[in-house]
Design an enzyme around this catalytic site. Structure first.
Site, PDB file in Angstrom:
ATOM      1  N   TYR A  61      27.610  30.734  48.390  1.00  0.00           N
ATOM      2  CA  TYR A  61      27.586  30.628  46.921  1.00  0.00           C
ATOM      3  C   TYR A  61      26.221  30.182  46.412  1.00  0.00           C
ATOM      4  O   TYR A  61      25.796  30.618  45.340  1.00  0.00           O
ATOM      5  CB  TYR A  61      28.737  29.726  46.435  1.00  0.00           C
ATOM      6  N   HIS A 114      38.154  33.813  37.351  1.00  0.00           N
ATOM      7  CA  HIS A 114      37.900  33.389  38.735  1.00  0.00           C
ATOM      8  C   HIS A 114      36.780  32.358  38.821  1.00  0.00           C
ATOM      9  O   HIS A 114      36.192  32.175  39.889  1.00  0.00           O
ATOM     10  CB  HIS A 114      37.583  34.610  39.618  1.00  0.00           C
ATOM     11  N   CYS A 122      34.170  18.330  41.835  1.00  0.00           N
ATOM     12  CA  CYS A 122      34.262  17.410  42.965  1.00  0.00           C
ATOM     13  C   CYS A 122      35.742  17.221  43.289  1.00  0.00           C
ATOM     14  O   CYS A 122      36.541  16.917  42.400  1.00  0.00           O
ATOM     15  CB  CYS A 122      33.609  16.083  42.588  1.00  0.00           C
ATOM     16  N   CYS A 125      36.797  13.290  42.584  1.00  0.00           N
ATOM     17  CA  CYS A 125      37.036  12.759  41.229  1.00  0.00           C
ATOM     18  C   CYS A 125      37.559  13.834  40.276  1.00  0.00           C
ATOM     19  O   CYS A 125      37.879  13.538  39.129  1.00  0.00           O
ATOM     20  CB  CYS A 125      35.755  12.132  40.669  1.00  0.00           C
ATOM     21  N   GLY A 181      35.306  48.555  35.991  1.00  0.00           N
ATOM     22  CA  GLY A 181      34.643  48.175  37.249  1.00  0.00           C
ATOM     23  C   GLY A 181      35.402  47.214  38.128  1.00  0.00           C
ATOM     24  O   GLY A 181      34.808  46.290  38.682  1.00  0.00           O
ATOM     25  N   THR A 182      36.695  47.437  38.268  1.00  0.00           N
ATOM     26  CA  THR A 182      37.463  46.586  39.193  1.00  0.00           C
ATOM     27  C   THR A 182      38.375  47.446  40.048  1.00  0.00           C
ATOM     28  O   THR A 182      38.932  48.440  39.572  1.00  0.00           O
ATOM     29  CB  THR A 182      38.222  45.461  38.436  1.00  0.00           C
TER      30      THR A 182
HETATM   31  C1  BJW Z   1      31.615  50.569  39.588  1.00  0.00           C
HETATM   32  C2  BJW Z   1      30.235  50.550  39.762  1.00  0.00           C
HETATM   33  C3  BJW Z   1      29.498  50.976  38.669  1.00  0.00           C
HETATM   34  C4  BJW Z   1      31.048  49.864  41.587  1.00  0.00           C
HETATM   35  N1  BJW Z   1      30.114  51.357  37.551  1.00  0.00           N
HETATM   36  N2  BJW Z   1      32.215  50.964  38.480  1.00  0.00           N
HETATM   37  C5  BJW Z   1      50.819  39.794  43.949  1.00  0.00           C
HETATM   38  C6  BJW Z   1      50.903  38.992  42.812  1.00  0.00           C
HETATM   39  C7  BJW Z   1      50.168  37.806  42.703  1.00  0.00           C
HETATM   40  C8  BJW Z   1      49.315  37.420  43.733  1.00  0.00           C
HETATM   41  C9  BJW Z   1      49.227  38.199  44.874  1.00  0.00           C
HETATM   42  C10 BJW Z   1      49.959  39.368  44.974  1.00  0.00           C
HETATM   43  N3  BJW Z   1      49.677  39.937  46.172  1.00  0.00           N
HETATM   44  C11 BJW Z   1      48.795  39.155  46.810  1.00  0.00           C
HETATM   45  C12 BJW Z   1      48.493  38.086  46.057  1.00  0.00           C
HETATM   46  C13 BJW Z   1      47.564  36.985  46.432  1.00  0.00           C
HETATM   47  C14 BJW Z   1      46.087  37.233  46.246  1.00  0.00           C
HETATM   48  C15 BJW Z   1      45.721  38.708  46.302  1.00  0.00           C
HETATM   49  O1  BJW Z   1      45.612  39.382  45.302  1.00  0.00           O
HETATM   50  N4  BJW Z   1      45.458  39.225  47.480  1.00  0.00           N
HETATM   51  C16 BJW Z   1      45.077  40.642  47.613  1.00  0.00           C
HETATM   52  C17 BJW Z   1      43.875  40.767  48.527  1.00  0.00           C
HETATM   53  C18 BJW Z   1      46.275  41.417  48.029  1.00  0.00           C
HETATM   54  N5  BJW Z   1      45.684  36.676  44.985  1.00  0.00           N
HETATM   55  C19 BJW Z   1      45.379  35.377  44.862  1.00  0.00           C
HETATM   56  O2  BJW Z   1      45.410  34.616  45.834  1.00  0.00           O
HETATM   57  C20 BJW Z   1      45.025  34.869  43.488  1.00  0.00           C
HETATM   58  N6  BJW Z   1      45.817  33.734  43.175  1.00  0.00           N
HETATM   59  C21 BJW Z   1      47.135  33.820  43.065  1.00  0.00           C
HETATM   60  O3  BJW Z   1      47.725  34.856  43.256  1.00  0.00           O
HETATM   61  O4  BJW Z   1      47.706  32.620  42.695  1.00  0.00           O
HETATM   62  C22 BJW Z   1      49.138  32.548  42.655  1.00  0.00           C
HETATM   63  C23 BJW Z   1      49.738  32.961  41.373  1.00  0.00           C
HETATM   64  C24 BJW Z   1      49.044  33.609  40.384  1.00  0.00           C
HETATM   65  C25 BJW Z   1      49.654  33.991  39.217  1.00  0.00           C
HETATM   66  C26 BJW Z   1      50.951  33.720  39.015  1.00  0.00           C
HETATM   67  C27 BJW Z   1      51.667  33.053  39.995  1.00  0.00           C
HETATM   68  C28 BJW Z   1      51.059  32.674  41.175  1.00  0.00           C
HETATM   69  C29 BJW Z   1      43.585  34.378  43.435  1.00  0.00           C
HETATM   70  C30 BJW Z   1      42.601  35.478  43.564  1.00  0.00           C
HETATM   71  C31 BJW Z   1      41.187  34.909  43.616  1.00  0.00           C
HETATM   72  C32 BJW Z   1      40.156  35.989  43.878  1.00  0.00           C
HETATM   73  N7  BJW Z   1      38.908  35.388  44.165  1.00  0.00           N
HETATM   74  C33 BJW Z   1      37.748  36.250  44.384  1.00  0.00           C
HETATM   75  C34 BJW Z   1      36.551  35.367  44.801  1.00  0.00           C
HETATM   76  C35 BJW Z   1      36.024  34.605  43.580  1.00  0.00           C
HETATM   77  C36 BJW Z   1      34.739  33.915  43.867  1.00  0.00           C
HETATM   78  C37 BJW Z   1      33.645  34.910  44.200  1.00  0.00           C
HETATM   79  O5  BJW Z   1      33.216  35.681  43.340  1.00  0.00           O
HETATM   80  O6  BJW Z   1      33.193  34.880  45.361  1.00  0.00           O
HETATM   81  O7  BJW Z   1      37.445  36.980  43.187  1.00  0.00           O
HETATM   82  S1  BJW Z   1      38.078  37.537  45.562  1.00  0.00           S
HETATM   83  C38 BJW Z   1      37.082  38.763  44.766  1.00  0.00           C
HETATM   84  O8  BJW Z   1      37.906  39.869  44.352  1.00  0.00           O
HETATM   85  C39 BJW Z   1      36.554  38.087  43.479  1.00  0.00           C
HETATM   86  C40 BJW Z   1      36.715  39.192  42.479  1.00  0.00           C
HETATM   87  O9  BJW Z   1      36.745  38.662  41.172  1.00  0.00           O
HETATM   88  C41 BJW Z   1      37.988  39.858  42.917  1.00  0.00           C
HETATM   89  C42 BJW Z   1      38.155  41.259  42.390  1.00  0.00           C
HETATM   90  O10 BJW Z   1      37.152  42.098  42.873  1.00  0.00           O
HETATM   91  P1  BJW Z   1      36.622  43.301  41.960  1.00  0.00           P
HETATM   92  O11 BJW Z   1      35.902  42.760  40.782  1.00  0.00           O
HETATM   93  O12 BJW Z   1      37.708  44.253  41.700  1.00  0.00           O
HETATM   94  O13 BJW Z   1      35.503  43.926  42.929  1.00  0.00           O
HETATM   95  P2  BJW Z   1      35.655  45.081  44.029  1.00  0.00           P
HETATM   96  O14 BJW Z   1      34.436  45.037  44.876  1.00  0.00           O
HETATM   97  O15 BJW Z   1      36.941  45.013  44.718  1.00  0.00           O
HETATM   98  O16 BJW Z   1      35.668  46.441  43.183  1.00  0.00           O
HETATM   99  C43 BJW Z   1      34.545  46.869  42.425  1.00  0.00           C
HETATM  100  C44 BJW Z   1      34.940  48.155  41.698  1.00  0.00           C
HETATM  101  O17 BJW Z   1      33.839  48.527  40.879  1.00  0.00           O
HETATM  102  C45 BJW Z   1      35.234  49.332  42.643  1.00  0.00           C
HETATM  103  O18 BJW Z   1      36.445  49.969  42.227  1.00  0.00           O
HETATM  104  C46 BJW Z   1      34.037  50.274  42.451  1.00  0.00           C
HETATM  105  O19 BJW Z   1      34.389  51.646  42.506  1.00  0.00           O
HETATM  106  C47 BJW Z   1      33.595  49.930  41.042  1.00  0.00           C
HETATM  107  N8  BJW Z   1      32.154  50.109  40.828  1.00  0.00           N
HETATM  108  N9  BJW Z   1      29.961  50.120  41.064  1.00  0.00           N
HETATM  109  C48 BJW Z   1      31.498  51.347  37.518  1.00  0.00           C
HETATM  110  N10 BJW Z   1      28.147  51.025  38.741  1.00  0.00           N
END
Ligand code: BJW
Length: 242
Positions: A61, A114, A122, A125, A181-182
């Site tokens: 990070y 996120h 911390c 605290c 973009g997700t």
């Molecule tokens: C372009 C482009 C260009 C490229 N132009 N496009 C079902 C329901 C609820 C939860 C779950 C569930 N199944 C599983 C879960 C648990 C889990 C989960 O989802 N796991 C999966 C892997 C299956 N989720 C969690 O644990 C979450 N918490 C949770 O569920 O709590 C319990 C709860 C919630 C709600 C109600 C009740 C209970 C927490 C998730 C935390 C994610 N954290 C991260 C890291 C953050 C810190 C960091 O940045 O390092 O967040 S993981 C990572 O993925 C980051 C991102 O924000 C997130 C999403 O990624 P994103 O943005 O989609 O990126 P990519 O790389 O995947 O995609 C990029 C896209 O852009 C692609 O499609 C490209 O084609 C496109 N692209 N260039 C346009 N130029």
């Protein structure tokens, strides 16, 4: 494909992901050459990883925070902020990104579901504060004076994303939901389109390629964010077209 809107769009929710910042030079997570290539996400983005290998997680990070200094908002961030500033209705911007490019583009409101690289907290605290540019395990918390428990204020797998109640209320009231973009892999964000659809919003996706949830959108635009996003919001603002 272009559709003239038949109903007035008064409330819009925009969801952004890593693809919106890709053309600013920030890697996405899952594209080839992305942030997690060569890593198992479970070795980095979990509380377990933080506990067992804190220095590696903090380094990951720190280097992403430092990379932000070399990046600028791109045309898609600017188009979103311009739309927020000029649209006569209500726009609610949710980002999954931990960068600050929406803010630097002039967005007046951004919800970081996120967390943010610019913030740390911390675990002794529980104080949330502006992040020190580089911090490690031995860094002393400016608030309580103890070392060992500072962490980036980002949401790891298994943790609950921020302000979900507010997000759900905005989605339920939205006339239009725009996802940009997700990949649609990570929940609960990946489930927002289904929720928006069920509560009556028109759903539009803008992405470089098909996402895991493309089939749930009414309209999908395939292309680069810097090209498609300015075109989309200018058509919506000036011609009432999606
Ligand atoms: C372009 C482009 C260009 C490229 N132009 N496009 C079902 C329901 C609820 C939860 C779950 C569930 N199944 C599983 C879960 C648990 C889990 C989960 O989802 N796991 C999966 C892997 C299956 N989720 C969690 O644990 C979450 N918490 C949770 O569920 O709590 C319990 C709860 C919630 C709600 C109600 C009740 C209970 C927490 C998730 C935390 C994610 N954290 C991260 C890291 C953050 C810190 C960091 O940045 O390092 O967040 S993981 C990572 O993925 C980051 C991102 O924000 C997130 C999403 O990624 P994103 O943005 O989609 O990126 P990519 O790389 O995947 O995609 C990029 C896209 O852009 C692609 O499609 C490209 O084609 C496109 N692209 N260039 C346009 N130029």
């Amino acid at each position: 494909m272009t559709n003239f809107l038949k109903k007035r769009i008064g409330r819009i929710v925009i969801l952004t992901g890593a693809g919106v910042s890709a053309e600013s030079g920030l890697n996405t997570f899952r594209d080839s050459g992305g942030l997690w290539e060569g890593y198992d996400p479970l070795d980095i983005a979990t509380v377990g990883a933080l506990d067992s290998n804190r220095d590696m997680v903090l380094d990951f990070y720190n280097s992403r925070r430092s990379q932000l200094n070399d990046c600028l908002p791109n045309l898609s961030h600017l188009a979103i902020s311009s739309f927020q500033n000029n649209f006569s209705g209500h726009v609610f911007l949710i980002t999954q990104n931990v960068d600050d490019l929406h803010e630097r583009a002039g967005s007046p409101q951004v919800l970081h579901m996120h967390g943010s690289l610019k913030s740390m907290r911390c675990d002794y605290c529980a104080e949330e504060m502006k992040a020190i540019e580089m911090f490690e395990k031995s860094t002393i918390c400016p608030s309580c004076g103890k070392a060992g428990k500072l962490r980036p204020d980002v949401v790891f797998f298994g943790e609950i994303p921020k302000q979900l109640d507010e997000i759900n209320i905005e989605i339920e009231k939205a006339d239009l939901f725009v996802s940009i973009g997700t990949s649609g892999i990570v929940y609960p964000a990946a489930g927002f389109v289904a929720h928006a659809r069920n509560t009556g919003a028109i759903c539009v996706e803008i992405n470089k390629e098909r996402s895991e949830v493309t089939n749930l959108f009414d309209t999908s635009y395939s292309g680069l964010a810097t090209e498609e996003v300015p075109r989309f919001f200018s058509n919506l603002l000036l011609k009432n077209e999606i």
